[in-house]
Design an enzyme around this catalytic site. Sequence first.
Site, PDB file in Angstrom:
ATOM      1  N   ASP A  13      39.844  39.909  38.189  1.00 10.89           N
ATOM      2  CA  ASP A  13      39.787  40.523  39.957  1.00 10.89           C
ATOM      3  C   ASP A  13      39.621  42.234  38.853  1.00 10.89           C
ATOM      4  O   ASP A  13      40.088  43.043  39.051  1.00 10.89           O
ATOM      5  CB  ASP A  13      41.224  41.019  40.488  1.00 10.89           C
ATOM      6  N   GLY A  17      32.522  43.225  40.950  1.00  8.18           N
ATOM      7  CA  GLY A  17      31.343  43.136  41.855  1.00  8.18           C
ATOM      8  C   GLY A  17      30.780  44.526  41.884  1.00  8.18           C
ATOM      9  O   GLY A  17      29.726  44.568  41.744  1.00  8.18           O
ATOM     10  N   GLY A  40      36.188  36.967  44.062  1.00 12.22           N
ATOM     11  CA  GLY A  40      36.189  37.400  46.125  1.00 12.22           C
ATOM     12  C   GLY A  40      35.431  38.326  44.754  1.00 12.22           C
ATOM     13  O   GLY A  40      35.841  39.263  43.916  1.00 12.22           O
ATOM     14  N   HIS A  41      34.236  38.869  45.331  1.00 11.97           N
ATOM     15  CA  HIS A  41      34.220  40.773  45.139  1.00 11.97           C
ATOM     16  C   HIS A  41      32.960  41.326  46.170  1.00 11.97           C
ATOM     17  O   HIS A  41      32.897  40.584  47.319  1.00 11.97           O
ATOM     18  CB  HIS A  41      32.373  40.086  44.496  1.00 11.97           C
ATOM     19  N   THR A  42      34.039  42.447  46.065  1.00 13.80           N
ATOM     20  CA  THR A  42      33.682  43.597  46.631  1.00 13.80           C
ATOM     21  C   THR A  42      32.596  44.202  46.281  1.00 13.80           C
ATOM     22  O   THR A  42      33.066  45.264  45.103  1.00 13.80           O
ATOM     23  CB  THR A  42      35.498  43.923  46.684  1.00 13.80           C
ATOM     24  N   GLN A 223      36.367  35.123  38.600  1.00 11.60           N
ATOM     25  CA  GLN A 223      37.611  34.357  37.803  1.00 11.60           C
ATOM     26  C   GLN A 223      37.013  34.739  36.038  1.00 11.60           C
ATOM     27  O   GLN A 223      36.259  36.072  36.073  1.00 11.60           O
ATOM     28  CB  GLN A 223      38.196  32.511  37.960  1.00 11.60           C
ATOM     29  N   THR A 298      40.675  39.516  46.883  1.00 11.84           N
ATOM     30  CA  THR A 298      39.680  39.847  47.684  1.00 11.84           C
ATOM     31  C   THR A 298      39.776  39.322  49.147  1.00 11.84           C
ATOM     32  O   THR A 298      39.396  39.406  49.906  1.00 11.84           O
ATOM     33  CB  THR A 298      38.585  40.239  46.618  1.00 11.84           C
ATOM     34  N   THR A 300      42.443  36.923  48.717  1.00 10.72           N
ATOM     35  CA  THR A 300      44.033  36.355  49.592  1.00 10.72           C
ATOM     36  C   THR A 300      44.708  36.807  49.752  1.00 10.72           C
ATOM     37  O   THR A 300      45.567  36.762  50.536  1.00 10.72           O
ATOM     38  CB  THR A 300      44.028  35.733  47.999  1.00 10.72           C
ATOM     39  N   ASP A 332      40.141  55.757  35.776  1.00  9.81           N
ATOM     40  CA  ASP A 332      40.492  56.385  36.231  1.00  9.81           C
ATOM     41  C   ASP A 332      41.824  56.655  36.890  1.00  9.81           C
ATOM     42  O   ASP A 332      42.607  57.221  36.848  1.00  9.81           O
ATOM     43  CB  ASP A 332      39.628  57.112  37.415  1.00  9.81           C
TER      44      ASP A 332
END
Length: 429
Positions: A13, A17, A40-42, A223, A298, A300, A332
């Site tokens: 995380d 992505g 997951g990748h967003t 991961q 993303t 879960t 940021d």
Amino acid sequence: MSNVTVIGTQWGDEGKGKIVDWLASRADIVVRFQGGHNAGHTLVVGDQVYKLSLLPSGLVRGKIGVIGNGVVVDPKALMAEIDRVTAQGLTVTPETLWIAENAPLILPVHGALDRAREAARGDHKIGTTGRGIGPAYEDKVARRAIRICDLAEPETLDWKLDELLLHHNTLLAGLGAETFTKEQLRDFLTEITPRLLPYSCQAWDRLDEARRAGRRILFEGAQAVMLDVDHGTYPFVTSSNTVAAVAASGSGMGPAAVGFVLGIAKAYTTRVGEGPFPTELHDDTGRLIGERGHEFGTNTGRPRRCGWFDAVLIRRAARVGGVSGIALTKLDVLDGLDEISICIGYELDGKQIESFPSAPGAQARVKPVYETMPGWKETTAGARSWAELPAQAIKYVRRIEELIEAPVTLLSTSPERDDTILMRDPFED
């Protein structure tokens, strides 16, 4: 010209992505080499948001995507993902998506066993997603996995299903869970075979041809190093190796193909699920970081635990992961904080230590030793050059470089793709 391998250096995380998407625009082929659909990748492209779990991120940019032999593939999840992105306007065909014919499959029995085991652990849960990734990898190393190539050989599939069910039904029955019949699994495979087999190929041959032709290859890890089954916070880890070396074995290419290793790290630290987290914050600052960073998984949807930057863990990840340079994301999120702390060491049972222990009991007892520095009031959001960054933010980044013993080669200052400061081009290394 170099290939590039992207890995996470924390617990996942880290914002891979966006970085992979940014790099994919300059690559020819993007390869997934390990993991399953538990990561997951967003990707945000214009007004479209793509949430990918198995599909390589390069498909969003019209590049060839490859799912390597090191990935465990849930065929239903993959087809659902293909249908979803197709509805968003992407083109996914056997010409644009190659899947290694020797990639193992995740079957319904794997998810059932994963969930039954987690329930039986009680207070000692690992925090798995229950999607069957671990049991599928177990079958792979135990030599009973159903692989994509088996779908083309009914006679092979028949006896392999017998062997697989002998093992899994014994475990499921012992855990008090529902067992499976051979007909159930055969029906599942019969349904997905016509859609899955056209994508199957000898991916390693095609990748070798691409390498010889001088095409740029981007290897996309899932991961992160601290979830690596060997080098992470075991047993609270994933079921595969996540370090860059696996890009070679998980795609069928030689070690030299890995190229420049770009490690992704947040400017702070997050973790989803169970397991040790030395710098975790349980106060208002931790909650503020989580809110600003939109820290939810993303796949879960679970809130991520948040804490200060842990330079000790990143230094270890850089060493075992073979990291050439760091992409630091979400700087940021720290805007406006009065003070910012960095973990520079640990205390264990009253003694100072400089590396993270391997034993789970010791990991749980570790306490961080912090160095605190002033924050900055100016905004870093949207900065695209060093000149736009506050002086104190630059000092923070430079201090991180010193502590992790690796250069920050890329800096991300917002979720927007172009809000990126590039100090060194990985593809030109």
